[in-house]
Design an enzyme around this catalytic site. Structure first.
Site, short mmCIF file in Angstrom:
data_model
loop_
_atom_site.label_atom_id
_atom_site.label_comp_id
_atom_site.label_asym_id
_atom_site.label_seq_id
_atom_site.Cartn_x
_atom_site.Cartn_y
_atom_site.Cartn_z
N ASP A 165 9.20 -10.21 -5.84
CA ASP A 165 8.88 -10.40 -7.24
C ASP A 165 10.18 -10.77 -7.98
O ASP A 165 11.29 -10.71 -7.41
CB ASP A 165 8.21 -9.13 -7.81
CG ASP A 165 7.32 -9.44 -9.00
OD1 ASP A 165 6.37 -8.70 -9.26
OD2 ASP A 165 7.59 -10.47 -9.67
C1 GLC Z 1 6.39 -11.31 -12.67
C2 GLC Z 1 5.22 -10.56 -12.08
C3 GLC Z 1 4.55 -11.28 -10.95
C4 GLC Z 1 4.65 -12.77 -11.15
C5 GLC Z 1 6.13 -13.14 -11.04
C6 GLC Z 1 6.37 -14.63 -11.26
O1 GLC Z 1 7.42 -10.42 -12.97
O2 GLC Z 1 5.44 -9.22 -11.67
O3 GLC Z 1 3.19 -10.82 -10.91
O4 GLC Z 1 3.90 -13.45 -10.18
O5 GLC Z 1 6.93 -12.40 -11.94
O6 GLC Z 1 6.08 -14.99 -12.57
#
Ligand code: GLC
Length: 714
Positions: A247
């Site tokens: 993440d």
């Molecule tokens: C965010 C979220 C995740 C998302 C990623 C990319 O922090 O936790 O669900 O897909 O970043 O945007």
């Protein structure tokens, strides 16, 4: 490949068309030419992705094409209901259709990977990301996630109308302590295995291409560094060969978790745990060279990760046709997708309460009041990707279109948040003159989703005062709630003639709501989450285990509160229709069930009212006596049914013996002979369910002998 080029393939950087994390995006043109950024996200539109892809393919040394990731959670440009809302339709075919439509629109804009489906079982309305899930039940999240993977990926990932799906957030993110975003998670091994992991196992078996670990820890081990659950379970246990993408900045955040002293250690922990792509952390790019020198990682581990990323790009067809995705988009969202958004919206709406005020007749004058009444951005919900508020239909616009001969007037009353109550008087004035009031209350999109935890998940701002003032005007009030969670506000249900949960319905929200309020469509939604009476009850869900002292009103020495109720306001599955239904007693196709066998369970459904309508039939089981305490209800199947007035049909659901196995005292799967209750109905409320029973037997032979037998390992 040089080391830098290898690490570039393990790096995903955010462009700046959307902000989904704590670091600002960029275009990374030079890094793409250098091969040190091999993947992007938050970039879309053909002209943008084509330009970036050209840099990679034609100007970098190796010409390796880029992944273009994006959070296409519930639609790309045409937005569908938020996942928690669409889950209320209990219709896998619909779930797949909206995912396929979203994939088509995203691929048109050059996207080749979505960070969805999110299948975090969610039982805490304080947590803002409950809005992104399919609710409280693992079975529903598994069915929902499998349908989404089929829709996003289709049969061939190289199809330029499809995108790679990402199962997230692996795992148990929904168990954050006190519903607080990113907070630590502590769940038992049994709860992890029986509740949080099954949706992921199911959707990886469906072929999901990628997995995203959660930001959170699990009993002290951050998922981004959880070798046992990534390398051990995903790869070795489930033999899954996809790509694990961290993440947003989660790898360097291992330092803040307190498990890494510096960036090199954080990078090594994540890589050795099985993470392949570093999303926006640049820990792989700048930390792994030092980790190699310090002997914290081996080049073979880096090479294995690079190969998995290159394999995904190959499966997506990017080496053969790097520009196949990314074509001219239409001027406006395609009519068929908007129609699908309208259909999905009506199917997601849950009629929570109705004294007969709905459906609307032919009112002369309707007053639409409230901060959400004319806010097309709010109705898109959180994570609305490339959705444009200018292309969305507000409730006011939808109602005016649906009631051309009715005077539909509007007043905001109060803003969604803040203390300005100056608009209440004018709102009350139009309420007094109306035949019916549509009171549009709830949350704007930023009050749920990521970073949207609320410690008091009720009506925000001064909306409760607006409700009281408008209700006191004495005209029928239909309250329409827009929110990414069940809102805990008893006054809504005490002061309204009817209450509708409209979640965040997407681009066609206004039309979908008007279709339901006017009766053109039956409110088809049923709650995929239990609706608490108060925050003190949280977490509250139907799959709880029994206690030795079941709650008994007035008896102190039972499982109850001395200052409040035990039952929820509405159980899982609750939802009214404009007609009524009768569900018959479930009938198993045989009196016994042995390992390897499957039972058909049928139940008659009758529309006992005078209008056509739709309901959902749920099939639960209850194992009253086992080697350990089993949940009071376990969901085994569901089917949404539409029937004309007076019509009846028979719903047929299957019950496989293997699905009835559970983790025994030794945490190994076991099938335990004994009596099993089978329950059918429209909500997870024992009082509303019809029951039957079957005998689980060790083998068909035993079935004839009639003897109970020892547990059967499976
Ligand atoms: C965010 C979220 C995740 C998302 C990623 C990319 O922090 O936790 O669900 O897909 O970043 O945007």
């Amino acid at each position: 490949m040089t080391l830098a080029e290898k690490l570039g393939q393990l790096t995903m950087a955010s462009a700046n068309m959307a902000t989904t994390g704590p670091m600002p995006g960029n275009r990374w043109d030079q890094e793409i030419r250098d091969g040190t950024v091999g993947n992007l996200f938050n970039l879309w539109r053909a002209e943008e992705t084509t330009a970036a892809q050209t840099l990679a393919v034609e100007e970098s040394r190796l010409g390796i094409p880029l992944l273009f990731g994006f959070d296409v959670i519930h639609g790309h440009r045409t937005i569908f209901p938020i996942p928690l809302g669409e889950a209320a339709a209990f219709d896998p075919d619909l779930w797949e259709r909206t995912a396929a439509a979203a994939a088509w629109e995203a691929a048109l804009d050059g996207v080749n990977m979505t960070f969805a489906p999110m299948v975090d079982v969610s039982r805490d309305p304080r947590w803002g990301r409950i809005s992104e899930s399919a609710g409280e039940d693992p079975f529903v999240n598994a069915v929902f996630g499998r349908a989404k993977v089929r829709g996003f990926q289709g049969q061939d990932l190289a199809d330029p109308d499809r995108v790679a799906a990402t199962a997230k957030h692996y795992v148990a993110y929904g168990g954050v302590n006190a519903g607080r975003e990113y907070a630590p998670v502590d769940v038992s091994d049994r709860t992890l295995e029986e509740i949080y992991l099954p949706p992921f196992e199911a959707i990886l078996a469906e072929g999901c291409a990628a997995v995203m670990p959660a930001f959170t820890d699990l009993a002290g081990i951050p998922l981004t560094a959880h070798r046992a659950l990534i390398e051990g379970r995903l790869r070795l246990g489930w033999r899954w060969e996809g790509v694990v993408v961290s993440d947003y900045t989660a790898i360097p955040e291992l330092i803040l978790h307190g498990v890494a002293a510096d960036r090199a250690e954080a990078a090594a922990l994540a890589l050795n745990a099985g993470v392949d792509i570093d999303m926006m952390g640049f820990a792989f790019l700048f930390g792994l060279p030092e980790a190699l020198e310090r002997g914290l990682v081996e080049i073979a581990t880096i090479d294995a990760a690079v190969l998995r990323v290159l394999d995904l790009k190959d499966r997506l067809g990017l080496f053969d046709a790097p520009f196949a995705r990314g074509r001219q988009r239409p001027e406006t969202p395609p009519a068929d997708l908007v129609a699908l958004s309208r259909e999905a919206g009506a199917r997601s709406i849950v009629l929570l309460r109705n004294d007969g005020t709905l459906p609307l007749g032919r009112p002369r004058r309707v007053a639409v009041i409230g901060p959400i009444g004319d806010d097309p951005a709010a109705v898109l919900g959180s994570w609305s990707a490339a959705g444009e508020r200018t292309e969305a239909r507000s409730y006011l616009a939808g109602l005016r279109a649906a009631l051309p001969r009715t005077e539909v007037v509007y007043a905001e009353g109060v803003p969604c948040v803040g203390d300005d109550t100056s608009g209440i008087a004018s709102a009350v004035a139009i309420a007094r003159e109306a035949d019916v009031v549509i009171l549009a209350l709830g949350e704007t999109a930023d009050l749920s989703g990521e970073g949207g935890s609320r410690s008091r998940p009720g009506l925000p701002g001064r909306q409760a005062e607006l409700l009281a003032a408008v209700a006191a005007a004495g005209r029928p009030v239909v309250t329409v709630l827009t929110a990414g969670r069940p809102l805990i506000e008893p006054a809504v249900f005490e002061r309204s003639n009817a209450v509708v949960m409209a979640w965040g319905l997407g681009t066609a929200a206004g039309d979908a709501l008007a279709d339901v309020l006017t009766g053109r469509a039956d409110p088809g939604g049923r709650l995929p989450v239990t609706w608490p009476q108060n925050v003190g009850q949280i977490p509250i869900f139907f799959g709880q285990r029994p206690t030795g002292r079941p709650p008994e009103e007035g008896n102190r020495y039972t499982a109850r509160y001395i200052d409040g109720p035990v039952p929820p306001l509405f159980p899982f599955g609750h939802g009214l229709s404009y007609t009524t239904f009768r569900i018959g007693v479930p009938v198993p196709s045989a009196p016994t069930l042995a390992p390897g066998e499957t039972l058909d369970v049928t139940a008659e459904v009758e529309n006992t009212g005078t209008l056509p309508g739709r309901t959902t039939v749920f099939l639960f089981t209850r194992d009253p006596v086992a080697s350990l305490a089993r949940p009071l209800l376990e969901l085994r199947g569901f089917e949404a049914v539409a029937l004309g007035a007076g019509e009846r049909t028979t719903v047929r659901l299957s019950l496989a013996a293997d699905d009835l196995a559970f983790l025994g005292l030794d945490m190994r799967r076991v099938f335990e002979p004994g009596r099993l209750e089978i329950l059918a109905g429209q909500a997870a409320d024992r009082a509303q369910l019809e029951a039957a029973a079957v005998d689980l037997v060790a083998s068909a032979a035993v079935a004839t002998a009639g003897a109970a037998a020892e547990p059967v390992p499976v």
